[in-house]
Design an enzyme around this catalytic site. Structure first.
Site, PDB file in Angstrom:
ATOM      1  N   HIS A 134       0.882  -1.167   0.000  1.00 34.12           N
ATOM      2  CA  HIS A 134       0.000   0.000   0.000  1.00 34.12           C
ATOM      3  C   HIS A 134       0.921   1.219   0.000  1.00 34.12           C
ATOM      4  O   HIS A 134       1.482   1.570   1.035  1.00 34.12           O
ATOM      5  CB  HIS A 134      -0.884  -0.050   1.253  1.00 34.12           C
ATOM      6  CG  HIS A 134      -1.741   1.158   1.482  1.00 34.12           C
ATOM      7  ND1 HIS A 134      -3.112   1.074   1.531  1.00 34.12           N
ATOM      8  CD2 HIS A 134      -1.442   2.461   1.695  1.00 34.12           C
ATOM      9  CE1 HIS A 134      -3.603   2.279   1.765  1.00 34.12           C
ATOM     10  NE2 HIS A 134      -2.606   3.137   1.878  1.00 34.12           N
ATOM     11  N   ASP A 177     -10.211  -4.126  -4.480  1.00 34.52           N
ATOM     12  CA  ASP A 177     -10.052  -3.497  -3.162  1.00 34.52           C
ATOM     13  C   ASP A 177     -11.418  -3.379  -2.480  1.00 34.52           C
ATOM     14  O   ASP A 177     -11.758  -2.338  -1.902  1.00 34.52           O
ATOM     15  CB  ASP A 177      -9.368  -2.133  -3.264  1.00 34.52           C
ATOM     16  CG  ASP A 177      -8.939  -1.581  -1.908  1.00 34.52           C
ATOM     17  OD1 ASP A 177      -8.979  -2.327  -0.915  1.00 34.52           O
ATOM     18  OD2 ASP A 177      -8.581  -0.393  -1.825  1.00 34.52           O
TER      19      ASP A 177
END
Length: 435
Positions: A180, A309
């Site tokens: 991330h 996601d």
């Protein structure tokens, strides 16, 4: 039980197949693929004209929330949403409560997946203990328990040294570190993309460089260590350039983009519903140039994967001021329709390229079964209806949460049916297919 899927257009890029083929399924596996196969005692399933048979889709970035956040989603509701979205397998992130940083939590998730008996579930373990960014988790233990990758998703790996050690440790087991990318001091308390839209609405901004700087760090460390790094939910054009640079210079880097980042821009912050918290995600919706760069990356092969996601949140959690709402939207049940409507039908990418992005490449990166209809492989099959008219409806969503900016959208293309291990786990009632 033997079933013969007959007469559909088969798209299987791993085996360079795109045409009318029959698929024989026996004992949960692909027994034969060929033209005009004889039934030989199998139940014949006629695939309607225009429908597509392809390897089961794999979403390598979902949040199933269990354990600890079952008010948002559970493994059972998340995998129900997955199969309704055409996904035969999902890889779930470790930012649960407790964090999946040990074999016990991994076993719990796998147990819940076995109870649900819908999509396959591949747990992803944490890089650091408690995702605190201080000590490495026991990656050997996580791998042996069933984890297919490691990540501190929800936040970046805290330091360059910790990332170096994670890449070195993970490379011993040939699993990727999923990152991330977010330089924390640049992100600060930002809630939207730094630009005109955020400024006009009085929202604190997050520049694209907060993402690309971290991506450059991790690509450099991949080159140093030889470890595989996968850039999650890429959103900024600068990050895409960093990935291209890394690939050109031999780094083991792959990347993914979400449908919301190649469909939406930060203009949605102000319209049609100003401050709609269903447009708040991390990384944020960015400006048109970034969105267009993602489309170009999908078209030219720079981007490896489309992942959702999928980030479910309870209605009450999103029904607050924009600053205080959690980041994230659901995605499992809208991804295929968005991909058809915004990528395939306009000619941005081919259908074969879409299957690479949604099936073949995720299986390759995570080194999990699937991604092809090779004889002997598990019979994980998605049947697509490219011309199906779909209206996104909260009432029909199987996910426990409905936090999507696409509610009410009309899209062309959808899922007809999903088969996992030879079992039919989902049939779309809006199609005329019988399995």
């Amino acid at each position: 039980m033997k079933r013969l899927l007959k007469g559909g257009r088969l798209v299987d890029p791993a085996n360079s197949r795109d045409g009318v083929f029959d698929v024989l399924i026996e004992d949960g596996r692909i027994a034969r693929v060929g033209r005009d196969l004889a039934a030989d005692g199998a139940t014949v399933v006629g695939i309607p004209a225009g429908f597509v048979v392809c390897p089961g889709l794999i979403d390598m970035h979902v949040h199933l929330r269990e354990p600890g956040q079952e008010h948002k989603e559970t493994v059972a509701t998340g995998t129900a949403a997955a199969v309704a979205g055409g996904f035969t397998a999902v890889a779930c992130m470790p930012n649960t409560s407790p964090v999946n940083d040990n074999a016990g939590v991994t076993a719990y998730v796998l147990g819940k997946a076995a109870e649900a008996n819908l999509a396959r579930v591949y747990p992803i373990g944490a890089v650091s203990r408690g995702q605190a960014g201080e000590q490495l988790a026991d990656i050997a233990e996580l791998k042996n328990a069933g984890c297919v990758a490691i990540t501190d998703d929800g936040r970046p790996v805290a330091t360059a040294l910790l990332m170096r050690r994670a890449l070195e440790y993970a490379s011993m087991f040939d699993i990727p570190v999923i990152e991330h990318c977010e330089e924390q001091s640049l992100k600060g308390d930002g809630v939207a993309h730094e630009g005109y839209q955020a400024s006009s609405l009085g929202l604190r901004g997050i520049p694209g460089e907060a993402e690309s700087i971290m991506a450059l760090r991790d690509i450099s460390l991949s080159s140093l260590t030889g470890g595989a790094v996968h850039i999650a939910h890429m959103s900024a054009r600068q990050t895409l350039e960093a990935v291209r640079f890394g690939k050109a210079h031999g780094a083991r880097v792959t990347c993914e983009v979400t449908p919301h980042h190649f469909v939406l821009t930060d203009e949605m912050l102000g319209a049609p519903v100003p401050y709609d918290t269903n447009t708040k995600m991390n990384p944020p919706l960015r400006e048109t140039a970034d969105r267009d760069a993602m489309l170009q990356g999908l078209a030219d092969g720079s981007i490896d994967v489309i992942a959702t996601d999928h980030a479910p949140h309870h209605y009450d959690e999103k029904l607050v001021e924009f600053d205080y709402a959690p980041f994230g939207i659901t995605g499992l049940e809208t991804a295929v329709s968005l991909c058809f409507d915004r990528l395939v039908h306009p000619g941005v990418i081919s259908l074969s390229r879409l299957i690479e992005l949604l099936s073949m490449n995720p299986a390759r990166i995570l080194r999990v079964p699937g991604g092809s209809l090779t004889e002997g492989s598990p019979a994980d099959v998605t049947i697509l209806a490219p011309d199906l008219q779909v209206t996104v409806s909260a009432e029909r969503m199987r996910s426990k949460s409905k936090n999507s900016p696409f509610i009410g959208w009309s899209l062309r293309g959808g899922v007809a049916a999903t088969i996992v291990g030879g079992r039919t786990v989902y049939v779309n009632p809006d199609t005329n297919i019988t399995l």
